[in-house]
Design a protein around this motif. Sequence first.
Motif, PDB file in Angstrom:
ATOM      1  N   ALA A   1      46.463  45.769  45.244  1.00 48.95           N
ATOM      2  CA  ALA A   1      47.019  47.093  44.964  1.00 48.95           C
ATOM      3  C   ALA A   1      46.359  48.145  45.851  1.00 48.95           C
ATOM      4  CB  ALA A   1      46.824  47.444  43.486  1.00 48.95           C
ATOM      5  N   ALA A   2      45.104  47.893  46.212  1.00 48.87           N
ATOM      6  CA  ALA A   2      44.379  48.840  47.067  1.00 48.87           C
ATOM      7  C   ALA A   2      44.551  48.493  48.548  1.00 48.87           C
ATOM      8  CB  ALA A   2      42.899  48.838  46.706  1.00 48.87           C
TER       9      ALA A   2
ATOM     10  N   LEU B   1      34.518  44.216  43.228  1.00 51.56           N
ATOM     11  CA  LEU B   1      35.408  45.319  43.606  1.00 51.56           C
ATOM     12  C   LEU B   1      34.610  46.439  44.270  1.00 51.56           C
ATOM     13  CD1 LEU B   1      37.736  45.353  40.477  1.00 51.56           C
ATOM     14  CD2 LEU B   1      38.394  44.788  42.823  1.00 51.56           C
TER      15      LEU B   1
ATOM     16  N   ALA C   1      42.621  39.918  37.542  1.00 51.43           N
ATOM     17  CA  ALA C   1      42.569  41.376  37.615  1.00 51.43           C
ATOM     18  C   ALA C   1      41.917  41.833  38.922  1.00 51.43           C
ATOM     19  CB  ALA C   1      41.794  41.940  36.415  1.00 51.43           C
ATOM     20  N   VAL C   2      40.880  41.093  39.331  1.00 51.89           N
ATOM     21  CA  VAL C   2      40.190  41.464  40.573  1.00 51.89           C
ATOM     22  C   VAL C   2      41.133  41.321  41.769  1.00 51.89           C
ATOM     23  CG1 VAL C   2      38.307  40.839  42.140  1.00 51.89           C
ATOM     24  CG2 VAL C   2      37.911  40.894  39.668  1.00 51.89           C
TER      25      VAL C   2
ATOM     26  N   LEU D   1      35.926  47.431  47.664  1.00 52.69           N
ATOM     27  CA  LEU D   1      36.738  48.657  47.620  1.00 52.69           C
ATOM     28  C   LEU D   1      35.925  49.930  47.409  1.00 52.69           C
ATOM     29  CD1 LEU D   1      39.622  47.550  45.205  1.00 52.69           C
ATOM     30  CD2 LEU D   1      39.644  47.502  47.705  1.00 52.69           C
TER      31      LEU D   1
ATOM     32  N   SER E   1      48.959  37.335  41.302  1.00 50.82           N
ATOM     33  CA  SER E   1      48.006  38.433  41.430  1.00 50.82           C
ATOM     34  C   SER E   1      47.541  38.620  42.871  1.00 50.82           C
ATOM     35  CB  SER E   1      46.810  38.221  40.503  1.00 50.82           C
ATOM     36  OG  SER E   1      46.113  37.058  40.865  1.00 50.82           O
TER      37      SER E   1
ATOM     38  N   ALA F   1      44.384  41.299  41.785  1.00 51.38           N
ATOM     39  CA  ALA F   1      45.470  42.275  41.701  1.00 51.38           C
ATOM     40  C   ALA F   1      44.993  43.663  42.152  1.00 51.38           C
ATOM     41  CB  ALA F   1      46.017  42.341  40.275  1.00 51.38           C
ATOM     42  N   GLU F   2      43.769  44.015  41.784  1.00 54.91           N
ATOM     43  CA  GLU F   2      43.252  45.334  42.203  1.00 54.91           C
ATOM     44  C   GLU F   2      43.027  45.394  43.706  1.00 54.91           C
ATOM     45  OE1 GLU F   2      40.178  47.548  40.160  1.00 54.91           O
ATOM     46  OE2 GLU F   2      40.694  46.537  38.292  1.00 54.91           O
TER      47      GLU F   2
ATOM     48  N   GLU G   1      33.533  43.492  38.606  1.00 55.42           N
ATOM     49  CA  GLU G   1      33.258  44.899  38.915  1.00 55.42           C
ATOM     50  C   GLU G   1      32.427  45.021  40.186  1.00 55.42           C
ATOM     51  OE1 GLU G   1      33.267  43.701  35.880  1.00 55.42           O
ATOM     52  OE2 GLU G   1      34.633  44.998  34.769  1.00 55.42           O
TER      53      GLU G   1
ATOM     54  N   LYS H   1      36.152  41.931  33.780  1.00 55.57           N
ATOM     55  CA  LYS H   1      37.402  41.710  34.511  1.00 55.57           C
ATOM     56  C   LYS H   1      37.505  40.272  34.978  1.00 55.57           C
ATOM     57  CE  LYS H   1      38.504  46.108  36.198  1.00 55.57           C
ATOM     58  NZ  LYS H   1      38.147  47.169  37.113  1.00 55.57           N
TER      59      LYS H   1
END
Length: 249
Positions: free
Chosen positions: A74-75, A38, A67-68, A42, A99, A70-71, A35, A63
């Motif tokens: 995605a961003a 990110l 997941a990190v 981001l 990912s 991939a986020e 978290e 997370k």
Amino acid sequence: MSHVLIVEDEAHLAKGLQYNLEAEGHSVAVVGDGERALELLLGKSAKPTAFDAVVLDVMLPGKDGFAVAAELRAAKQYVPVLMLTARGRPEDVLKGFASGADDYLPKPFELPILLARLQGLLRRREWMQQSLASSAAPAAGNQEYEAFSFHGRTIDFGKLELRVNGNTIQLTLMEAELLRHLIRNEGRVVSRKSILEEVWGLHEDTDTRAIDNFIVRLRRYIEDNPAEPRHLLTVRGVGYRFVAEPEKE
Ligand code: CA
């Protein structure tokens, strides 16, 4: 000097990494969970270029590293990511690349290997940024492989974009670099060892499975049927061969 973000909850490991990266002249930030990573990469106050590379552990509280990554992707945050995976879990390697990781290292790792991998990613990034800057004011004859079109696909190496059938796919740094290397050698067999050396800058004996995983991903992007590739061909026991325009059947 490069800015490196370490995402690792094992404090002693994070500290050791920080100490050694700082000794190599990098500036280092450490966070203990995904978290916060990110948020730094981001979040509202995040600068997209604040970090030149991220060392991302898979096993994190909350997370996980997959997941990190991939986020981030995605961003559209394409900072190079070196993922730390658990040894003996090849499925993690696949998952990591899926990912959006650029490279991986199984734990426990030798510090010099991590430094070499990270250096490889940073070198590539620098090189890419230079090529971006020079594509704004191209020197004559210096346009080689800024973009490459084949069989209805176009790869823009400056923007790290692949355009296929009206779709734009964002490539990670190492995906683009691997494609560039294969394209440069169009029609010729390229060994896994030479890919490791030329693309990743690795000369030591390393696991070459990472390359196979990249090829699987690239096939998904550029092949009509990834199960029956016509552009990225496997040459059994040796490596790969790129064919721009396959002969009609
Ligand atoms: Ca961990």
